[in-house]
Design an enzyme around this catalytic site. Structure first.
Site, PDB file in Angstrom:
ATOM      1  CD  GLU A  10      42.491 -11.761   7.707  1.00  0.00           C
ATOM      2  OE1 GLU A  10      42.144 -10.347   7.938  1.00  0.00           O
ATOM      3  OE2 GLU A  10      41.920 -11.579   9.547  1.00  0.00           O
ATOM      4  N   GLY A  38      44.145  -5.570  14.621  1.00  0.00           N
ATOM      5  CA  GLY A  38      43.969  -4.977  15.350  1.00  0.00           C
ATOM      6  C   GLY A  38      44.782  -4.139  16.623  1.00  0.00           C
ATOM      7  CG  HIS A  44      39.501 -14.245  12.213  1.00  0.00           C
ATOM      8  ND1 HIS A  44      40.364 -13.925  13.349  1.00  0.00           N
ATOM      9  CD2 HIS A  44      39.677 -13.175  11.802  1.00  0.00           C
ATOM     10  CE1 HIS A  44      40.326 -12.388  13.070  1.00  0.00           C
ATOM     11  NE2 HIS A  44      40.028 -12.159  12.324  1.00  0.00           N
ATOM     12  N   GLY A  98      38.248  -5.230  10.300  1.00  0.00           N
ATOM     13  CA  GLY A  98      37.896  -5.406  11.505  1.00  0.00           C
ATOM     14  C   GLY A  98      37.504  -4.299  12.092  1.00  0.00           C
ATOM     15  CD  GLU A 154      40.173 -11.655  16.685  1.00  0.00           C
ATOM     16  OE1 GLU A 154      39.116 -12.220  15.955  1.00  0.00           O
ATOM     17  OE2 GLU A 154      41.496 -10.652  16.219  1.00  0.00           O
ATOM     18  CG  ASN A 168      35.445 -10.751  11.447  1.00  0.00           C
ATOM     19  OD1 ASN A 168      34.639 -10.876  11.960  1.00  0.00           O
ATOM     20  ND2 ASN A 168      37.316 -10.858  12.011  1.00  0.00           N
ATOM     21  CD1 TRP A 169      31.230  -4.897  11.117  1.00  0.00           C
ATOM     22  CD2 TRP A 169      28.724  -6.416  10.918  1.00  0.00           C
ATOM     23  NE1 TRP A 169      30.235  -4.699  10.918  1.00  0.00           N
ATOM     24  CE2 TRP A 169      29.125  -4.819  10.542  1.00  0.00           C
ATOM     25  CE3 TRP A 169      27.546  -6.742  11.626  1.00  0.00           C
ATOM     26  CZ2 TRP A 169      27.478  -4.449  10.384  1.00  0.00           C
ATOM     27  CZ3 TRP A 169      26.146  -6.278  11.538  1.00  0.00           C
ATOM     28  CH2 TRP A 169      26.231  -4.849  10.564  1.00  0.00           C
ATOM     29  CE  LYS A 170      38.325  -8.860  14.593  1.00  0.00           C
ATOM     30  NZ  LYS A 170      39.801  -8.739  15.344  1.00  0.00           N
ATOM     31  CB  SER A 200      45.998  -2.383  11.371  1.00  0.00           C
ATOM     32  OG  SER A 200      46.151  -2.716  12.372  1.00  0.00           O
TER      33      SER A 200
HETATM   34  C1  PEP Z   1      40.265  -9.205  10.513  1.00  0.00           C
HETATM   35  O1  PEP Z   1      39.769  -8.844  12.377  1.00  0.00           O
HETATM   36  O2  PEP Z   1      40.390  -9.570  10.486  1.00  0.00           O
HETATM   37  C2  PEP Z   1      40.839  -7.937  10.981  1.00  0.00           C
HETATM   38  C3  PEP Z   1      41.421  -7.872   9.892  1.00  0.00           C
HETATM   39  O3  PEP Z   1      41.005  -6.878  12.154  1.00  0.00           O
HETATM   40  P1  PEP Z   1      41.074  -5.277  11.850  1.00  0.00           P
HETATM   41  O4  PEP Z   1      41.177  -5.032  11.333  1.00  0.00           O
HETATM   42  O5  PEP Z   1      40.923  -4.736  13.573  1.00  0.00           O
HETATM   43  O6  PEP Z   1      43.189  -5.093  11.935  1.00  0.00           O
END
Ligand code: PEP
Length: 267
Positions: free
Chosen positions: A176, A182, A104, A243, A106, A12-14, A222
């Protein structure tokens, strides 16, 4: 022999990488996978760029005949019309997207995406022939109260109660925990397994063994090449939604290879 679903590693590049940066990344990533003899039969690999980079990813994937999947990070619940700024599921499907992230944390936090809207997004994605990656997971508050499993299962249930079996079996679910996204704080392999197992048992009770055994349940929060190996060994963890680590082609390729070399498949 332990039977596994085909794992999926989805990056997931956001809101990172413009279309030129996305092209550079995928070029390097494809080269790294080829150089390390990655067996695409052992792991599905998906990239989830911003809307503006999807076409560039599509062109690279198709012109190089790469078995890479890609998709979007959100979708409109409506098919077309006067919805300025929105992008429909059919538009994404026409670009060759095979999956869309829905719900998600976010998006739930920064946009008016409530349960009803999330169900409608799931329906729109399914109707366009793609797979939703439905994100669920508790905040630190719920974990402190010890209700994390009920919370995550409840979020899944809020969606699945409006689906039939044929729709449900096409879901991909990403567990998640919000506190892990993050932050560098990863869930233990055991707690990722506990959540994935609880979600799978809920699918079994709501639908059938067929649905429960087919749906891939990813862990996200993470994930890095340091922790991927212990997480993917859990029976109900079928891959990752990633992410931060998905912004580094070396790191993402490393995680893909860890997942591809784990266990045998039931596909
Ligand atoms: C995500 O945004 O779906 C995610 C899991 O981010 P990260 O891997 O940076 O925790």
């Amino acid at each position: 022999m332990v039977l596994r679903r085909k794992p999926l590693v989805a990056g997931n590049w956001k809101m990172n990488f413009n279309h030129r940066e996305a092209t550079y990344f995928i070029h390097k990533f494809a080269w790294l996978l080829r150089d390390s003899h990655t067996d695409y039969h052992l792991c599905d690999i998906a990239l989830m760029p911003s809307f503006t980079s999807i076409r560039s990813v599509q062109v690279f994937v198709e012109s190089n005949k790469l078995p890479l999947l890609y998709g979007a990070q959100a979708v409109s619940v409506t098919a077309q019309g006067a919805f300025t700024g929105d992008v429909s599921a059919d538009m994404l499907a026409a670009l060759g997207c095979s999956m869309v992230i829905v719900g998600h944390s976010e998006r739930r936090k920064y946009h008016p995406e409530d349960d009803a809207n999330i169900v409608d997004q799931v329906r729109a994605v399914l109707a366009a022939g793609m797979q939703p990656i439905l994100c669920v997971g508790e905040s630190f508050e719920e974990r402190k109260q010890g209700i994390e499993l009920d919370f995550a299962v409840g979020q899944v249930h809020d969606v699945t109660r409006d689906l039939d079996s044929q729709q449900a079996e096409r879901l991909i679910i990403a567990y998640e925990p919000v506190w892990a996204i993050g932050t560098g704080m990863v869930a233990t392999a055991q707690s990722a397994q506990d959540a994935a197992f609880a979600i799978r048992e809920d699918l079994r009770n709501t639908f059938s063994d067929t649905v429960a055994d087919k749906v891939r349940i990813l862990y996200g929060g993470s994930v890095t090449s340091e922790n991927a190996s212990s997480l993917i060994q859990e029976n109900d963890v079928d891959g990752f939604l990633i992410g931060g680590a998905a912004l580094d082609a070396n790191e993402l390729a490393h995680i893909v290879n860890i997942v591809a070399s784990n266990g045998s498949l039931n596909v």
